[in-house]
Write an enzyme that holds these catalytic residues in place. Structure first.
Site, mmCIF file in Angstrom:
data_model
loop_
_atom_site.group_PDB
_atom_site.id
_atom_site.type_symbol
_atom_site.label_atom_id
_atom_site.label_comp_id
_atom_site.label_asym_id
_atom_site.label_seq_id
_atom_site.Cartn_x
_atom_site.Cartn_y
_atom_site.Cartn_z
ATOM 1 N N CYS A 182 0.846 -1.194 0.000
ATOM 2 C CA CYS A 182 0.000 0.000 0.000
ATOM 3 C C CYS A 182 0.882 1.245 0.000
ATOM 4 O O CYS A 182 1.731 1.392 0.876
ATOM 5 C CB CYS A 182 -0.914 0.040 1.216
ATOM 6 S SG CYS A 182 -1.829 1.592 1.313
ATOM 7 N N GLY A 190 -2.412 -3.266 -13.792
ATOM 8 C CA GLY A 190 -1.924 -1.929 -14.146
ATOM 9 C C GLY A 190 -2.503 -1.490 -15.477
ATOM 10 O O GLY A 190 -1.941 -1.781 -16.521
HETATM 11 O O1 RRO Z 1 -6.002 2.158 0.570
HETATM 12 C C1 RRO Z 1 -5.175 2.675 -0.196
HETATM 13 O O2 RRO Z 1 -4.863 3.874 -0.153
HETATM 14 C C2 RRO Z 1 -4.469 1.858 -1.204
HETATM 15 C C3 RRO Z 1 -4.058 0.562 -1.012
HETATM 16 BR BR1 RRO Z 1 -4.458 -0.402 0.536
HETATM 17 C C4 RRO Z 1 -3.291 -0.081 -2.012
HETATM 18 O O3 RRO Z 1 -2.850 -1.236 -1.905
HETATM 19 N N1 RRO Z 1 -3.018 0.622 -3.136
HETATM 20 C C5 RRO Z 1 -3.444 1.877 -3.320
HETATM 21 O O4 RRO Z 1 -3.171 2.484 -4.369
HETATM 22 N N2 RRO Z 1 -4.190 2.495 -2.351
#
Ligand code: RRO
Length: 320
Positions: free
Chosen positions: A129, A242
């Site tokens: 994340c 992607g």
């Molecule tokens: O929740 C987020 O901000 C988030 C997650 Br968990 C993730 O794995 N990828 C992303 O772009 N946002």
């Protein structure tokens, strides 16, 4: 024509999954999409405790994509079990749970709570994340940590274990190798690329957290290159993510070395896109007289490596 593929004892009817964080927990979209025709639905990332996520604004549209800074907002694993699992048991979808955590113990605790539910067919582990240092990114950039998490989780489940990797490192393949060595069944990549947008009128960043994760068609070429780099390094299947918006995009990912793909940002534009993409892949294969989608996976990378056998032999693409 064969569209399916298996990880451990789970057979996915096709190779198009919906990406975590772009399809809710799977139950919200049943009126919009035939979820039983999706290869697998991957839940929003689940943490041990509920999380509110980051303050708004946490989504910004960008050329050919979007930035998000959701910050792992989720209902927590207990509420997921109490309120979502009973619904998921009736929708006919193949469900994979995505887990995010701020410690190895938390990953293990969430998996332990979920593992006895048959509707959870496997896991995608978010070590990537970009928007919360407690949400996995402190693990993502360290192959030793990725190895440690994979090792601990592998001991706890016999279900498919997929490790979701960040592109925000120099060599994603080092992380894929670490996951493979500790028993991961597959890796998925890429999570979002760190990006930023600035409002020239307020003269401030557009996201409350300044930076966020870039997704959508804008990142497809990067994702393809990362998938190809990983394909050259590991033997386990790669799930490409992607900017997959069309069946042509999915075919590109197969040719770059992906065994399956996930649709993410495109789900916000067209919630049924995963189903449509799966149909498009099948039609393409039929028109090209391809008997199994597996035949496409990096098919131009001959001469054969250990992953390849002669076309037509029974063990053709056994690894795929
Ligand atoms: O929740 C987020 O901000 C988030 C997650 Br968990 C993730 O794995 N990828 C992303 O772009 N946002």
């Amino acid at each position: 024509m064969t569209e399916s593929f298996s990880l451990r004892d789970v057979t996915f009817q096709n190779r198009v999954f919906t990406a975590s964080g772009t399809f809710g927990y799977g139950d919200e979209v049943v009126d919009l999409v035939d979820v039983d025709r999706i290869g697998a639905v991957i839940t929003k990332s689940l943490s041990l405790k509920p999380r509110d996520g980051n303050p708004p604004p946490r989504i910004v549209e960008t050329p050919a994509g979007m930035l998000n800074s959701i910050g792992l907002a989720n209902i927590g694993v207990k509420k997921f079990i109490d309120e979502k699992i009973p619904k998921l048991e009736h929708i006919g979808a193949t469900i994979l749970a995505n887990i995010a955590a701020s410690s190895v113990d938390e990953y293990c605790a969430v998996m332990d709570m979920l593992d006895s539910f048959e509707i959870i067919r496997g896991y995608e582990i978010n070590v990537s994340c970009p928007n919360d240092r407690d949400g996995g990114l402190q693990f993502g950039p360290d192959p030793a940590k990725v190895a440690q998490i994979t090792r601990q989780l592998r001991k706890r489940t016999a279900k498919p274990l997929i490790i979701k990797l960040t592109p925000n490192v120099t060599r994603v393949s080092e992380f894929a190798l670490a996951a493979e060595a500790e028993g991961a069944d597959a890796v998925s990549l890429i999570n979002t690329l760190i990006g930023m947008a600035v409002d020239i009128h307020t003269r401030k960043p557009k996201l409350s957290t300044v930076t966020g994760g870039l997704s959508g068609p804008a990142i497809k070429p990067v994702a393809l290159a990362k998938v190809y780099e990983t394909f050259k390094a590991v033997k386990i299947p790669i799930i490409g993510i992607g900017g997959v918006s069309t069946w042509e995009d999915a075919i590109e990912f197969f040719l770059a070395g992906a065994t399956a793909v996930q649709t993410g940002t495109a789900n916000f534009v067209s919630p049924a896109c995963a189903v449509n993409i799966a149909e498009g892949i099948a039609a393409y294969c039929k028109s090209k007289k391809i008997r199994d989608v597996a035949e496409l996976v990096a098919c131009w990378t001959h001469p054969p490596t250990s992953r390849w056998c002669k076309a037509g032999s029974e063990s053709y693409c056994a690894m795929m």
